[in-house]
Design a protein around this motif. Structure first.
Motif: not given
Length: 131
Positions: A6-7, A16, A9-10, A2
């Motif tokens: 992550q930031s 989450r 995706r959040l 991926n």
């Protein structure tokens, strides 16, 4: 693998964030949300200003009008995206007990707005005909 950070995706799964660290005092989370909303208001104002320049200054030379409008619209888009990113980063930092993140974005946004404002001053002082 991926490739989305992550930031980012959040942005679409803020629940989450609760998986990290400890819950901060709710007043800090609410202040973070108010800051987010202030950035969104700024983004909406910039976008509205971009449309206003395009729609209400038809006598202005097309290149000047389009440049000013696109500058404001782009600043509005960047501001809205930055608002979400900043909210997530601050929320994560508070939960982890870390220092709040710093950013150059406010300076960049201020410079863009100042450049557009100076261009508008020139337009007002020297006329709208694009002479």
């Amino acid at each position: 693998m991926n490739k989305i950070p992550q930031s980012v995706r959040l942005w679409f799964a803020p629940q989450r964030i609760r998986d990290e660290g400890d819950t901060p005092d709710y007043r800090f989370s609410l202040a973070n949300e108010r800051t987010f909303l202030a950035w969104i208001r700024t983004a909406l104002a910039l976008i509205g200003g971009g449309f206003a320049v395009d729609q209400f200054l038809p006598e202005l030379a097309w290149g000047v009008r389009a440049g000013l409008a696109l500058g404001l619209l782009a600043a509005g888009v960047l501001c809205a995206l930055r608002a979400v990113n900043h909210w997530v980063r601050c929320e994560r930092a508070m939960r982890r007990g870390e220092d709040l993140p710093v950013s150059r974005f406010p300076a960049l946004l201020g410079i863009v707005v100042a450049v557009v404002a100076v261009a508008m001053v020139v337009v007002v002082l020297f006329g709208w005909e694009g002479r």
